[in-house]
Design a protein around this motif. Sequence first.
Motif, PDB file in Angstrom:
ATOM      1  N   MET A  74     -13.698  34.437  31.572  1.00 29.54           N
ATOM      2  CA  MET A  74     -13.747  35.043  30.237  1.00 29.54           C
ATOM      3  C   MET A  74     -12.537  34.614  29.419  1.00 29.54           C
ATOM      4  SD  MET A  74     -15.017  38.835  31.430  1.00 29.54           S
ATOM      5  CE  MET A  74     -14.618  39.616  29.866  1.00 29.54           C
ATOM      6  N   THR A 127     -20.494  29.976  31.047  1.00 26.88           N
ATOM      7  CA  THR A 127     -21.090  31.296  30.837  1.00 26.88           C
ATOM      8  C   THR A 127     -22.303  31.511  31.737  1.00 26.88           C
ATOM      9  OG1 THR A 127     -22.392  30.431  28.989  1.00 26.88           O
ATOM     10  CG2 THR A 127     -20.313  31.521  28.453  1.00 26.88           C
ATOM     11  N   GLY A 189     -13.188  41.888  27.291  1.00 27.88           N
ATOM     12  CA  GLY A 189     -14.572  41.892  26.850  1.00 27.88           C
ATOM     13  C   GLY A 189     -14.708  42.344  25.407  1.00 27.88           C
ATOM     14  N   LYS A 232     -20.110  38.637  31.902  1.00 24.07           N
ATOM     15  CA  LYS A 232     -19.751  37.758  33.016  1.00 24.07           C
ATOM     16  C   LYS A 232     -19.800  38.514  34.334  1.00 24.07           C
ATOM     17  CE  LYS A 232     -18.442  33.664  34.364  1.00 24.07           C
ATOM     18  NZ  LYS A 232     -19.143  33.917  35.647  1.00 24.07           N
TER      19      LYS A 232
END
Length: 295
Positions: A74, A127, A189, A232
């Motif tokens: 990420m 991803t 996130g 993720k």
Amino acid sequence: MSKPRLSPFISRFVAAFALLVLVAGCATTTPTETMLAVPAPAQKYAAVVVDGSGRTLFEANSTAPRYPASLTKMMTLYLLFEALDQGRISKTTPIPVSANAARQPPTKLRFRRGETIDVESAIRAITVKSANDVAVAVAEYLGGSEDAFAAMMTAKARQIGMRSTVFRNASGLPDVAQQTTARDMAVLGTALRARFPQHFHYFSESDFMFRGRLVRGHNDMLGRVRGVNGIKTGYIRASGFNIVTSYDADGRRLILVVMGADSARQRNDHVEALIQRNLSPTSNTTTRLLYAGEQ
């Protein structure tokens, strides 16, 4: 002058009414305990749920150190998106794959040394496939070396409010010094969704075409729960099964982090349970966690 005396019937009625009020008062102030099964032992499990405003709706061991595994990617993607937005690269920029990148263990796309991958394909490879060889190639291209890129990752983590995370590589492969917290992963996130809305759609993709073949991902939360749109998953033996999930539907936005589950299926079941609990919270309740292995 003497005071009038209440009849025995009225006295009993008053006493009963007072007791009823007392019981009702206790019922409204004493929280109800609910049970939540956790698919992990206490020493591995960590979780947090935050809403679109950053308010914490649920947490357990959220600041305890944990291994991020492929959640690490990420931040690799954060720096790649940042380079795109700053014009330092374009989606067609070719990224060379070094011998070091090519020899990374799976999951990978199995590049040979000297091959290249364009930036947009690299985004999808990370991803969707969580390709370790591509993550390292990106790190070497943007940072000069993976070590230098990891230092950039840690610096960016501090800048966006991740207080307890240290990165040592771009992929999340095992390294005892690479640690994070569920809380920090929620911060990351949230930052990805807020900072890069124009790129966030990549996290919702479950497959992509590369060199004439279909490459499938393994985030089974996509399509399972309406409103889930990434972000993720990750696993190494030391971490257990991890996930950072974004939810966006019916005016509700959540970021959920679950770390340390015993299996991907149990992790996903737990995420779904947390989504349902936090979309329809019951007032005046407390939650007791029943960890894996407990009776």
